[in-house]
Design a protein around this motif. Structure first.
Motif, PDB file in Angstrom:
ATOM      1  N   TYR B  82       0.851  -1.184   0.000  1.00 58.80           N
ATOM      2  CA  TYR B  82       0.000   0.000   0.000  1.00 58.80           C
ATOM      3  C   TYR B  82       0.888   1.236   0.000  1.00 58.80           C
ATOM      4  CZ  TYR B  82      -4.273  -2.596   1.236  1.00 58.80           C
ATOM      5  OH  TYR B  82      -5.348  -3.434   1.243  1.00 58.80           O
ATOM      6  N   MET B  87      -3.606   3.944   0.595  1.00 59.31           N
ATOM      7  CA  MET B  87      -4.115   3.854   1.960  1.00 59.31           C
ATOM      8  C   MET B  87      -5.168   4.930   2.210  1.00 59.31           C
ATOM      9  SD  MET B  87      -3.756   1.768   4.369  1.00 59.31           S
ATOM     10  CE  MET B  87      -2.216   0.954   4.759  1.00 59.31           C
ATOM     11  N   TYR B  90      -8.198   3.960   0.470  1.00 60.78           N
ATOM     12  CA  TYR B  90      -8.823   2.820   1.155  1.00 60.78           C
ATOM     13  C   TYR B  90      -9.779   3.319   2.242  1.00 60.78           C
ATOM     14  CZ  TYR B  90      -9.564  -1.372   3.912  1.00 60.78           C
ATOM     15  OH  TYR B  90     -10.162  -2.409   4.581  1.00 60.78           O
ATOM     16  N   TYR B  91      -9.285   4.212   3.106  1.00 60.48           N
ATOM     17  CA  TYR B  91     -10.134   4.647   4.227  1.00 60.48           C
ATOM     18  C   TYR B  91     -11.257   5.578   3.772  1.00 60.48           C
ATOM     19  CZ  TYR B  91      -7.309   2.273   7.673  1.00 60.48           C
ATOM     20  OH  TYR B  91      -6.691   1.300   8.417  1.00 60.48           O
ATOM     21  N   GLY B 219     -13.122  -5.010   7.492  1.00 60.78           N
ATOM     22  CA  GLY B 219     -12.062  -4.194   6.907  1.00 60.78           C
ATOM     23  C   GLY B 219     -12.155  -2.748   7.328  1.00 60.78           C
ATOM     24  N   PRO B 223      -6.908  -2.656   6.475  1.00 62.58           N
ATOM     25  CA  PRO B 223      -7.040  -3.572   5.340  1.00 62.58           C
ATOM     26  C   PRO B 223      -6.760  -5.004   5.784  1.00 62.58           C
ATOM     27  CG  PRO B 223      -5.704  -1.671   4.745  1.00 62.58           C
ATOM     28  CD  PRO B 223      -5.932  -1.583   6.221  1.00 62.58           C
ATOM     29  N   ASP B 225      -5.666  -7.559   4.261  1.00 62.56           N
ATOM     30  CA  ASP B 225      -4.426  -8.219   3.837  1.00 62.56           C
ATOM     31  C   ASP B 225      -3.216  -7.765   4.655  1.00 62.56           C
ATOM     32  OD1 ASP B 225      -4.724  -5.771   2.667  1.00 62.56           O
ATOM     33  OD2 ASP B 225      -4.277  -6.412   0.625  1.00 62.56           O
ATOM     34  N   GLN B 241     -16.119  -9.929   4.794  1.00 54.23           N
ATOM     35  CA  GLN B 241     -15.313  -9.149   3.851  1.00 54.23           C
ATOM     36  C   GLN B 241     -15.989  -8.992   2.485  1.00 54.23           C
ATOM     37  OE1 GLN B 241     -11.900 -11.361   2.039  1.00 54.23           O
ATOM     38  NE2 GLN B 241     -12.054 -12.507   3.928  1.00 54.23           N
ATOM     39  N   TYR B 245     -15.454  -4.805   1.741  1.00 53.26           N
ATOM     40  CA  TYR B 245     -14.003  -4.918   1.548  1.00 53.26           C
ATOM     41  C   TYR B 245     -13.653  -5.385   0.138  1.00 53.26           C
ATOM     42  CZ  TYR B 245      -9.200  -6.446   2.165  1.00 53.26           C
ATOM     43  OH  TYR B 245      -7.855  -6.618   2.022  1.00 53.26           O
ATOM     44  N   GLN B 249     -11.540  -3.370  -2.623  1.00 53.42           N
ATOM     45  CA  GLN B 249     -10.284  -3.868  -3.184  1.00 53.42           C
ATOM     46  C   GLN B 249     -10.345  -3.842  -4.719  1.00 53.42           C
ATOM     47  OE1 GLN B 249      -8.278  -3.528  -0.623  1.00 53.42           O
ATOM     48  NE2 GLN B 249      -7.237  -5.462  -0.924  1.00 53.42           N
ATOM     49  N   ARG B 254      -6.703  -3.617  -6.596  1.00 54.52           N
ATOM     50  CA  ARG B 254      -5.863  -4.604  -5.921  1.00 54.52           C
ATOM     51  C   ARG B 254      -6.354  -6.031  -6.128  1.00 54.52           C
ATOM     52  NH1 ARG B 254      -2.338  -2.682  -2.296  1.00 54.52           N
ATOM     53  NH2 ARG B 254      -2.439  -4.577  -1.047  1.00 54.52           N
TER      54      ARG B 254
END
Lengths: 262, 294
Positions: B82, B87, B90-91, B219, B223, B225, B241, B245, B249, B254
């Motif tokens: 990441y 990141m 992601y959030y 998640g 994350p 992973d 997930q 999630y 992803q 990803r």
């Protein structure tokens, strides 16, 4: 003062008797609270295992903060959660008048009438994590640092009770809202991370404006003997100020409040 | 337990409405559903203050986590694949998707069962499932109004730390489809959860065990992973997930190639399973409910 203490003890006894009638609920909620607390620490461990350390905080030391946050939130929930829920319910149902006519200080009554025993086991879990973290990280505690730690927990409880009560008092203006007592949670939840992991305005806000630093980071530092006197003074002043504000705002709001049943 | 007042119900237990009324035409049914959604939206708007309070549970933590990760990335370029923009995105994704894709019908369902108000809905010519779904969709429409300004503001503040995802054009419809599937999956799981009230008086106790797993495996916190391998492995056997999630992803680019199709396949499988599950539990619960009332 003594009279209020006697009344408070009667409240606690009354709640204990009630809880004993619903023992299965008490056990169920205690177990779920304990598991939630345990998971919280586990998640922190996972996070810090990945990042190794953030701003000098290692996984071991973070447990000190997260454990402390668990103690403080469990304490707040134990003392106030039911009361804050009931307050917003009184207003929603127009029952607040019944509370106000009682010959007691109304803020005392609405804030302390109930206690929630299912929170006590979480407090023990939090304390166990803190003690474990102190031993594993090899922190040399002194009687003074323990005393400061406990005093800071008290400051945190007063501070966040006041902020909580301030937000719930808003129900007198909004009227129909049934979840305002939850507004404090997303905020206080963030205290499980040491506030040093933030930078810039966020760190400033968490240290001074909405000082969740006092929930766990500052007490944890005090336990390690890293407390600055200025911080302690600021915490004391902030707690006193918010408590005073909550008293003023409650009385002010009651004067504005026209009741629901009249 | 449940207080039942309508006498008609004991005569026609399973689906009373069809016994009392002629079946609706397709057009009438569509009109009814549109009216239902409109009415639910009006009702959800009435509760906008509540919605705003619940929304704080969804947006505060992801934004604070972004703050924490920015500190982490001050000292390095990459955390296990990441980069900083990944990141942050992601959030932000967690913030939006946890708000829009996680409905909460469990409260309403368990409350209806506990109080016996369910009876009112059982005698209406529209299935209870439609009421539940309409209400949840309506609450999410209000959440769109709440999350949009917060997202725009966050993007403005985070500025250069964000970059758009590297996603092919066909990734977008796939992402949307996966989001819809995630919402439906979560809805079915939570209605099932609410249905435990048919058997247990304090259903919230059961809810909190569900949340325990959801907290970690949705998640929301970090994350998946990045979790320790054995912990993450357990998560692949759970449905959580596949709520947001996996769509997220996909959005971040990803998930590609075989892994993408496998993830979407498992998501579909969970969706089918949860639909079957909720139908079985609902039917069995109704039998139980009527046994209690009658």
């Amino acid at each position: 003062m003594l009279r209020y203490l006697r009344i408070y003890l009667a409240f606690v006894r009354n709640c204990a008797v009630r809880e004993m009638e619903f023992r299965t609920d008490l056990v169920l909620f205690s177990v779920s609270n304990v598991l939630t607390s345990a998971l919280l620490v586990l998640m922190m461990a996972f996070l810090f295992a990945r990042t190794r350390e953030i701003a000098g905080w290692t996984a071991e030391r973070v447990v000190l903060v997260t454990g402390t946050q668990i103690i403080v939130t469990a304490m707040l929930d134990f003392l106030f959660f039911k009361n804050m829920s009931m307050l917003s319910r009184y207003v929603n149902r127009g029952e607040l008048d019944m509370v106000l006519v009682k010959p007691l200080n109304s803020q005392f009554l609405v804030s302390l009438r109930y206690v929630d025993f299912s929170q006590l086991p979480s407090m023990v879990v939090g304390a166990a994590y803190v003690i474990g973290a102190v031993q594993r990280a090899g922190i040399a505690v002194t009687p003074l640092s323990i005393a400061l730690y406990l005093a800071l927990l008290g400051i945190a409880v007063v501070m966040f009770y006041s902020l909580w009560f301030l937000t719930v008092t808003l129900v007198l203006y909004v009227g129909r809202i049934n979840n305002i007592q939850y507004l404090i949670y997303p905020v206080i939840e963030q205290a499980r991370l040491p506030t040093d992991v933030f930078r810039g305005p966020l760190r400033l806000a968490f240290s001074f404006i909405l000082p969740i630093a006092f929930v766990a980071t500052v007490p944890a530092k005090a336990l390690s003997g890293l407390l600055e006197p200025g911080t302690l003074l600021y915490g004391l002043a902030f707690a006193a100020a918010t408590l005073g504000l909550s008293v003023w705002f409650w009385n002010f709001s009651l004067k504005q409040y026209s009741g629901a049943s009249a | 337990m449940a207080v039942i007042e309508a006498p008609a119900r004991s005569e026609a237990p399973a689906q009373p409405a069809t016994a009392l009324l002629p079946p609706l035409t397709l057009r009438a049914r569509l009109r009814a559903y549109r009216a239902l959604l409109a009415a639910s939206y009006q009702e959800a708007l009435q509760y906008r203050a509540e919605s705003a309070v619940w929304f704080t549970f969804e947006f505060v933590q992801p934004l604070v986590m972004i703050g924490m990760w920015l500190t982490v990335y001050a000292g390095r370029q990459d955390v296990d694949g990441y980069a900083r923009p990944d990141m942050v995105l992601y959030y932000l994704g967690v913030m939006v998707l946890a708000t829009l894709l996680v409905p909460h019908p469990e409260w309403w369902v368990s409350e209806l069962i506990r109080t016996g108000e369910l009876s009112q809905y059982l005698i209406k010519p529209i299935p209870v499932a439609a009421w539940q779904l309409a209400s949840e969709v309506a609450w999410k429409l209000v959440r769109v109004l709440l999350v949009t300004p917060v997202l725009v503001l966050s993007l403005l503040v985070l500025g250069q730390t964000v970059r758009p995802p590297a996603l092919d054009w066909w990734g977008y419809p796939l992402f949307l489809a996966s989001c819809v599937a995630g919402f439906a999956l979560c809805h079915c799981l939570k209605v099932t959860l609410g249905c435990t009230a048919f058997w247990i008086s304090k259903a919230e106790g059961v809810f909190s065990f569900y949340w325990l797993f959801e907290q970690l495996y949705s998640g929301r916190f970090m994350p998946l992973d990045l979790l320790p391998a054995p912990v993450a492995a357990l998560g692949t056997w759970l449905p959580f997930q596949y709520i947001y999630y996996v769509p997220l992803q996909l959005f971040l680019g990803r998930l590609t190639g075989a892994a993408l199709w496998q993830a979407l396949g498992v998501q579909l499988l969970w969706l089918v399973t949860s639909v079957l599950l909720v139908r079985v539990v609902w039917r069995r619960g109704l039998v139980r409910y009527e046994a209690m009332g009658g």
